[in-house]
Design a protein around this motif. Sequence first.
Motif, PDB file in Angstrom:
ATOM      1  N   PHE A   6       0.837  -1.197   0.000  1.00 59.84           N
ATOM      2  CA  PHE A   6       0.000   0.000   0.000  1.00 59.84           C
ATOM      3  C   PHE A   6       0.872   1.247   0.000  1.00 59.84           C
ATOM      4  O   PHE A   6       0.550   2.251  -0.608  1.00 59.84           O
ATOM      5  CB  PHE A   6      -0.944   0.016   1.198  1.00 59.84           C
ATOM      6  N   CYS A 123      -8.296  -1.863  -3.543  1.00 60.62           N
ATOM      7  CA  CYS A 123      -7.482  -0.692  -3.184  1.00 60.62           C
ATOM      8  C   CYS A 123      -6.859  -0.085  -4.435  1.00 60.62           C
ATOM      9  O   CYS A 123      -6.858   1.140  -4.621  1.00 60.62           O
ATOM     10  CB  CYS A 123      -6.396  -1.158  -2.220  1.00 60.62           C
TER      11      CYS A 123
ATOM     12  N   ILE B   8      -7.172  -3.949   4.375  1.00 60.12           N
ATOM     13  CA  ILE B   8      -6.842  -2.527   4.350  1.00 60.12           C
ATOM     14  C   ILE B   8      -7.288  -1.941   5.674  1.00 60.12           C
ATOM     15  O   ILE B   8      -8.387  -2.200   6.132  1.00 60.12           O
ATOM     16  CB  ILE B   8      -7.589  -1.803   3.214  1.00 60.12           C
ATOM     17  N   MET B  13      -7.947   3.320   4.008  1.00 59.33           N
ATOM     18  CA  MET B  13      -9.186   3.473   3.240  1.00 59.33           C
ATOM     19  C   MET B  13      -9.645   4.920   3.274  1.00 59.33           C
ATOM     20  O   MET B  13     -10.025   5.479   2.247  1.00 59.33           O
ATOM     21  CB  MET B  13     -10.268   2.536   3.804  1.00 59.33           C
TER      22      MET B  13
END
Lengths: 153, 84
Positions: A6, A123, B8, B13
């Motif tokens: 991420f 995501c 996540i 988010m």
Amino acid sequence: MYRRSFKDTRSSLGSPNPNFSKPMVALRFLRALSLVRRSGLGACSPSYRARGIRRAAYACMAASAGPRRAWSRALLRKIRRRPGRGLRRPRAVIWRHRPVGGGDRLEVALRRLVPGGGCMEYCRLLEEAADYVKCLAMQVRLMQTIVDSASHV
Amino acid sequence: MSSRGRRITDEEMSELVSKLQSLLPESRRRSMGRASAAKLLKETCSYVQSLHREVDDLSDRLSALMATLDVNSPQADIIRDLFR
């Protein structure tokens, strides 16, 4: 492992693509427009020419964004797969794989709208959608500017 | 494997959510009210569709203008010079 990927995502959110500055996009699109006019499309029916212009718009947009984005790669693949034929709209209909996990109705809708959005992680989909929206809005503003300036002759 | 198999965090988010939200035009942001992920997805889908329609419409108008205007005209050169 997930957090690290991420963070990579996050760093690429802000990284600027040197090819994607507004003047570069404008120049590319203007060149494409004059090509459309000089090619046989210039003498065709307005609606056929409009399809060529629309395809040029999406192609310029994707080419300027470069290969770093899944949506731009998917768009360019789609456009180059059908040379010379009018493209209705580069909808992400041709999915190589089913979207993983199904997802809810809104997620599926977004996957259809963002090119290449069919089978990426959720995501990543949001990140691609954000970039796609940004570039699409810029393309629209560019075309509006050209129409405005060409109308005030 | 579910599309949300990656865990996540809420923080990640909400960061993505606010980034997407910031890209929506002001009028759409206002009509959203309290931002939830679902509302944001809905507004984003609607915004993308309206942008697609605008590209279609502007392509039609450019096509009509092309018939009447020479794109290699001085106006186009001026625009090109501006970006040199």
